[in-house]
Design an enzyme around this catalytic site. Structure first.
Site, mmCIF file in Angstrom:
data_model
loop_
_atom_site.group_PDB
_atom_site.id
_atom_site.type_symbol
_atom_site.label_atom_id
_atom_site.label_comp_id
_atom_site.label_asym_id
_atom_site.label_seq_id
_atom_site.Cartn_x
_atom_site.Cartn_y
_atom_site.Cartn_z
ATOM 1 N N GLY A 42 0.781 -1.232 0.000
ATOM 2 C CA GLY A 42 0.000 0.000 0.000
ATOM 3 C C GLY A 42 0.814 1.284 0.000
ATOM 4 N N ASP A 98 0.503 3.735 3.905
ATOM 5 C CA ASP A 98 -0.673 4.233 3.193
ATOM 6 C C ASP A 98 -1.722 4.771 4.161
ATOM 7 O OD1 ASP A 98 -1.212 1.713 4.230
ATOM 8 O OD2 ASP A 98 -1.925 0.844 2.349
ATOM 9 N N ASP A 101 -5.176 2.754 10.546
ATOM 10 C CA ASP A 101 -6.583 2.444 10.788
ATOM 11 C C ASP A 101 -6.730 2.095 12.273
ATOM 12 O OD1 ASP A 101 -9.243 1.821 9.982
ATOM 13 O OD2 ASP A 101 -8.733 -0.272 9.713
ATOM 14 N N LYS A 129 -7.327 7.287 9.817
ATOM 15 C CA LYS A 129 -8.740 7.168 10.227
ATOM 16 C C LYS A 129 -8.767 7.170 11.750
ATOM 17 C CE LYS A 129 -9.952 3.637 7.041
ATOM 18 N NZ LYS A 129 -10.774 2.479 6.729
ATOM 19 N N PHE A 150 -14.161 2.676 3.991
ATOM 20 C CA PHE A 150 -13.122 1.867 3.356
ATOM 21 C C PHE A 150 -12.702 2.513 2.038
ATOM 22 C CE2 PHE A 150 -11.017 -1.635 1.276
ATOM 23 C CZ PHE A 150 -10.261 -2.148 2.327
ATOM 24 N N ASP A 157 -5.862 -1.030 -1.620
ATOM 25 C CA ASP A 157 -6.637 -1.987 -2.414
ATOM 26 C C ASP A 157 -7.890 -2.452 -1.710
ATOM 27 O OD1 ASP A 157 -5.132 -3.633 -0.457
ATOM 28 O OD2 ASP A 157 -6.067 -5.292 -1.539
HETATM 29 P P1 IMP Z 1 -4.340 -1.182 10.980
HETATM 30 O O1 IMP Z 1 -3.383 -2.173 11.539
HETATM 31 O O2 IMP Z 1 -5.761 -1.518 11.350
HETATM 32 O O3 IMP Z 1 -3.998 0.250 11.289
HETATM 33 O O4 IMP Z 1 -4.368 -1.384 9.418
HETATM 34 C C1 IMP Z 1 -3.365 -0.995 8.640
HETATM 35 C C2 IMP Z 1 -3.468 -1.598 7.263
HETATM 36 O O5 IMP Z 1 -4.785 -2.048 6.925
HETATM 37 C C3 IMP Z 1 -3.143 -0.564 6.235
HETATM 38 O O6 IMP Z 1 -1.768 -0.464 6.029
HETATM 39 C C4 IMP Z 1 -3.891 -1.061 5.014
HETATM 40 O O7 IMP Z 1 -3.113 -1.990 4.315
HETATM 41 C C5 IMP Z 1 -5.112 -1.744 5.597
HETATM 42 N N1 IMP Z 1 -6.281 -0.830 5.572
HETATM 43 C C6 IMP Z 1 -6.852 -0.181 6.618
HETATM 44 N N2 IMP Z 1 -7.886 0.579 6.229
HETATM 45 C C7 IMP Z 1 -7.972 0.435 4.890
HETATM 46 C C8 IMP Z 1 -8.844 1.012 3.884
HETATM 47 O O8 IMP Z 1 -9.753 1.816 4.141
HETATM 48 N N3 IMP Z 1 -8.602 0.599 2.612
HETATM 49 C C9 IMP Z 1 -7.621 -0.267 2.268
HETATM 50 N N4 IMP Z 1 -6.786 -0.806 3.166
HETATM 51 C C10 IMP Z 1 -6.956 -0.468 4.472
HETATM 52 MG MG MG Z 2 -0.460 -0.762 4.550
#
Ligand code: IMP
Ligand code: MG
Length: 179
Positions: A42, A98, A101, A129, A150, A157
Site C-alpha cells: 500500500g 498508506d 486504521d 482514520k 473503506f 486496495d
Molecule cells: P491497521 O493495523 O488496522 O492500522 O491497518 C493498517 C493496514 O490495513 C493498512 O496499512 C492497510 O493496508 C489496511 N487498511 C486499513 N484501512 C484500509 C482502507 O480503508 N482501505 C484499504 N486498506 C486499508
Molecule cells: Mg499498509
C-alpha cells in the site's frame, strides 16, 4: 455484489498535499540523510511521490507485513512477510505507510523498528482514520484525516484491486436485489 468507487480526494488534492509533506520533511531533516522505509504494498505509490519531493539525500528500503487480505476488517494479526534489506542502525528513519486504521500494524512495526537502534524514527502516513484507532500510534506526518470509510487508490486496495487509481476513493457496494 457489484461495487463502485466514489472520489474522496482528487489526484490534484493528493499531489498538492504530498508536495507540502515533502517540503516539511526536507526542512526537518536539513543537513541529514533520510532513510524511507516503505510498507508494501500500500505505501509504495505514496513513497515514490513523496521521495521525489524531498530535497535532502534519500535512501529507501521496503518491508511487507500481513494485512487484511480479502476482508475489510483488521484481523489483528501482524506478520513480517518480507524484512528490510539493510540495517537501520544509526539512520534517520521515516516509515511511509498508506493508512493508519486500528493502529495495530503500525504500533507493532514501530516498536520492532525502534528496537533496531535507528538514530531517529518517525511515521508518515498518507491517510489516517482516527475514529478507528484501537492502539495508540505516534504519527508525525499525516496527509489527510478521513472518516471511517473503506478507501482505495494511491496504493490502497480492495481484494488487490484499485491500487492504481491516481486518487483516493470510497468503495460503495451496490446492494440491489435482482428483479
Ligand atoms: P491497521 O493495523 O488496522 O492500522 O491497518 C493498517 C493496514 O490495513 C493498512 O496499512 C492497510 O493496508 C489496511 N487498511 C486499513 N484501512 C484500509 C482502507 O480503508 N482501505 C484499504 N486498506 C486499508
Ligand atoms: Mg499498509
Amino acid at each position: 455484489m457489484a461495487e463502485h468507487i466514489r472520489v474522496l480526494l482528487s489526484e490534484e488534492e493528493v499531489d498538492a498535499r504530498i508536495q507540502v509533506i515533502g517540503s516539511q520533511i526536507s526542512q526537518d531533516y536539513a543537513g541529514r540523510q533520510v532513510h524511507l522505509v516503505c510498507v508494501l504494498k500500500g505505501g509504495s505509490f505514496f513513497l515514490c511521490e513523496l521521495a521525489k519531493r524531498i530535497t535532502v539525500p534519500v535512501s529507501i528500503d521496503f518491508m511487507s507485513v500481513s494485512s487484511y487480505g480479502k476482508d475489510t476488517k483488521s484481523s489483528g494479526v501482524v506478520k513480517i512477510v518480507k524484512d528490510l534489506d539493510e540495517s537501520i542502525k544509526d539512520k534517520d528513519v521515516i516509515v511511509v505507510e498508506d493508512i493508519v486504521d486500528s493502529g495495530r500494524t503500525l504500533s507493532y512495526l514501530m516498536e520492532m523498528l525502534d528496537g533496531r537502534s535507528p538514530a531517529s524514527l518517525r511515521l508518515c502516513t498518507l491517510l489516517d482514520k482516527p475514529d478507528r484507532r484501537v492502539v495508540d500510534v505516534d504519527v508525525h506526518y499525516t496527509g489527510f484525516q478521513i472518516p471511517d470509510e473503506f478507501v482505495v487508490g494511491y496504493g490502497l486496495d480492495y481484494d488487490q484491486k484499485y491500487r492504481n487509481l491516481p486518487y483516493i476513493g470510497v468503495v460503495e457496494f451496490d446492494n440491489k436485489e435482482q428483479e
